[in-house]
Design a protein around this motif. Sequence first.
Motif, mmCIF file in Angstrom:
data_model
loop_
_atom_site.group_PDB
_atom_site.id
_atom_site.type_symbol
_atom_site.label_atom_id
_atom_site.label_comp_id
_atom_site.label_asym_id
_atom_site.label_seq_id
_atom_site.Cartn_x
_atom_site.Cartn_y
_atom_site.Cartn_z
ATOM 1 N N TRP A 68 -1.543 -15.322 5.014
ATOM 2 C CA TRP A 68 -2.367 -14.722 3.961
ATOM 3 C C TRP A 68 -2.749 -13.292 4.330
ATOM 4 C CZ3 TRP A 68 -7.444 -12.943 3.851
ATOM 5 C CH2 TRP A 68 -7.936 -12.639 2.599
ATOM 6 N N GLN A 84 0.144 -10.992 3.870
ATOM 7 C CA GLN A 84 0.360 -10.685 2.461
ATOM 8 C C GLN A 84 -0.644 -9.655 1.969
ATOM 9 O OE1 GLN A 84 0.228 -14.577 0.708
ATOM 10 N NE2 GLN A 84 2.370 -15.001 1.190
ATOM 11 N N GLN A 85 -1.859 -9.689 2.478
ATOM 12 C CA GLN A 85 -2.869 -8.708 2.080
ATOM 13 C C GLN A 85 -2.504 -7.304 2.560
ATOM 14 O OE1 GLN A 85 -5.228 -9.762 -0.099
ATOM 15 N NE2 GLN A 85 -4.048 -11.639 0.179
#
Length: 86
Positions: free
Chosen positions: A45, A48-49
């Motif tokens: 995550w 992806q940020q």
Amino acid sequence: MGIIVTIIIGFVIGLVAKFLMPGRDPGGFIITILLGIAGSFVGTWLGQQFGIAEPEGFLKFVLGVIGAVILLIIYRVIAGRSSSAG
């Protein structure tokens, strides 16, 4: 076969995270596996940020370790707060 590989990689990631942050943490074998697997989700995550669409290979491993270390930090903050409150 995929679940077995996930468990093994999760265990290795959890071990590395616990090695990088020694101290009193919960768990044995199962908690270390869960820490590594959850750390992989957190690390993916985070990647992806920062614009990494699908991390693979060594980068995914590194992000998993970073995610597991973050989870250990959160655990220690919460555990430290609850033990000092009593």
